[in-house]
Design a protein around this motif. Structure first.
Motif, PDB file in Angstrom:
ATOM      1  N   LEU A 226       6.839   0.821   7.133  1.00  0.00           N
ATOM      2  CA  LEU A 226       6.415  -0.351   6.367  1.00  0.00           C
ATOM      3  C   LEU A 226       5.449  -1.253   7.130  1.00  0.00           C
ATOM      4  O   LEU A 226       5.279  -2.414   6.771  1.00  0.00           O
ATOM      5  CB  LEU A 226       7.649  -1.167   5.965  1.00  0.00           C
ATOM      6  N   GLN A 227       4.803  -0.759   8.150  1.00  0.00           N
ATOM      7  CA  GLN A 227       4.039  -1.619   9.047  1.00  0.00           C
ATOM      8  C   GLN A 227       2.947  -2.439   8.364  1.00  0.00           C
ATOM      9  O   GLN A 227       2.578  -3.489   8.876  1.00  0.00           O
ATOM     10  CB  GLN A 227       3.441  -0.815  10.190  1.00  0.00           C
ATOM     11  N   ASP A 228       2.476  -2.044   7.209  1.00  0.00           N
ATOM     12  CA  ASP A 228       1.441  -2.842   6.546  1.00  0.00           C
ATOM     13  C   ASP A 228       2.020  -3.964   5.687  1.00  0.00           C
ATOM     14  O   ASP A 228       1.282  -4.826   5.222  1.00  0.00           O
ATOM     15  CB  ASP A 228       0.523  -1.964   5.699  1.00  0.00           C
TER      16      ASP A 228
ATOM     17  N   ASP B 241       0.844  -1.196   0.000  1.00  0.00           N
ATOM     18  CA  ASP B 241       0.000   0.000   0.000  1.00  0.00           C
ATOM     19  C   ASP B 241       0.882   1.249   0.000  1.00  0.00           C
ATOM     20  O   ASP B 241       1.289   1.743   1.058  1.00  0.00           O
ATOM     21  CB  ASP B 241      -0.922  -0.033   1.209  1.00  0.00           C
ATOM     22  N   LEU B 242       1.182   1.756  -1.195  1.00  0.00           N
ATOM     23  CA  LEU B 242       2.070   2.918  -1.326  1.00  0.00           C
ATOM     24  C   LEU B 242       1.466   4.170  -0.706  1.00  0.00           C
ATOM     25  O   LEU B 242       2.197   5.013  -0.171  1.00  0.00           O
ATOM     26  CB  LEU B 242       2.411   3.160  -2.796  1.00  0.00           C
ATOM     27  N   CYS B 243       0.139   4.300  -0.777  1.00  0.00           N
ATOM     28  CA  CYS B 243      -0.510   5.471  -0.166  1.00  0.00           C
ATOM     29  C   CYS B 243      -0.328   5.475   1.352  1.00  0.00           C
ATOM     30  O   CYS B 243      -0.072   6.517   1.949  1.00  0.00           O
ATOM     31  CB  CYS B 243      -1.988   5.510  -0.523  1.00  0.00           C
ATOM     32  N   ALA B 244      -0.439   4.295   1.968  1.00  0.00           N
ATOM     33  CA  ALA B 244      -0.261   4.198   3.423  1.00  0.00           C
ATOM     34  C   ALA B 244       1.182   4.505   3.809  1.00  0.00           C
ATOM     35  O   ALA B 244       1.427   5.232   4.783  1.00  0.00           O
ATOM     36  CB  ALA B 244      -0.663   2.808   3.920  1.00  0.00           C
ATOM     37  N   ILE B 245       2.133   3.989   3.053  1.00  0.00           N
ATOM     38  CA  ILE B 245       3.545   4.276   3.333  1.00  0.00           C
ATOM     39  C   ILE B 245       3.809   5.759   3.177  1.00  0.00           C
ATOM     40  O   ILE B 245       4.435   6.388   4.031  1.00  0.00           O
ATOM     41  CB  ILE B 245       4.460   3.443   2.419  1.00  0.00           C
ATOM     42  N   GLY B 246       3.310   6.342   2.098  1.00  0.00           N
ATOM     43  CA  GLY B 246       3.485   7.777   1.870  1.00  0.00           C
ATOM     44  C   GLY B 246       2.862   8.615   2.973  1.00  0.00           C
ATOM     45  O   GLY B 246       3.439   9.613   3.416  1.00  0.00           O
ATOM     46  N   SER B 247       1.694   8.198   3.440  1.00  0.00           N
ATOM     47  CA  SER B 247       1.025   8.921   4.530  1.00  0.00           C
ATOM     48  C   SER B 247       1.837   8.866   5.815  1.00  0.00           C
ATOM     49  O   SER B 247       1.923   9.853   6.554  1.00  0.00           O
ATOM     50  CB  SER B 247      -0.366   8.339   4.787  1.00  0.00           C
ATOM     51  N   ARG B 248       2.451   7.704   6.086  1.00  0.00           N
ATOM     52  CA  ARG B 248       3.277   7.596   7.298  1.00  0.00           C
ATOM     53  C   ARG B 248       4.557   8.421   7.166  1.00  0.00           C
ATOM     54  O   ARG B 248       5.009   9.010   8.149  1.00  0.00           O
ATOM     55  CB  ARG B 248       3.567   6.128   7.594  1.00  0.00           C
TER      56      ARG B 248
END
Length: 78
Positions: free
Chosen positions: A65-67, A2-9
């Motif tokens: 990278l938690q996801d 999930d690149l959006c989740a990584i970017g958000s973090r």
């Protein structure tokens, strides 16, 4: 991944560190546009870039990278 989740973090960690996209880009010697592309989840950062981001922002790569990381461990270097 999930690149959006990584970017958000990455964005959240950057803001918590009190840095702008321009500040982070300068510290990483990359363009603010490239940084923006990573934070928006348009492109995945290269491994070296991800490590540099974690180091500059003083966060664990596991947090970014938690996801996608199921396990992590502490490595003691010699």
């Amino acid at each position: 991944m999930d690149l959006c989740a990584i970017g958000s973090r990455i964005k959240a960690a950057r803001e918590k560190a009190g840095m702008t996209q321009e500040d982070l880009a300068a510290a990483l010697e990359m363009s603010p546009t490239h940084n923006s592309v990573i934070e928006r989840g348009v492109k995945a950062p290269k491994l070296e870039t991800l490590v540099n981001i974690a180091n500059v922002l003083k966060v664990f790569s596991d947090m970014l990278l938690q996801d996608v990381v199921s396990y992590s461990s502490v490595v003691i270097s010699c």
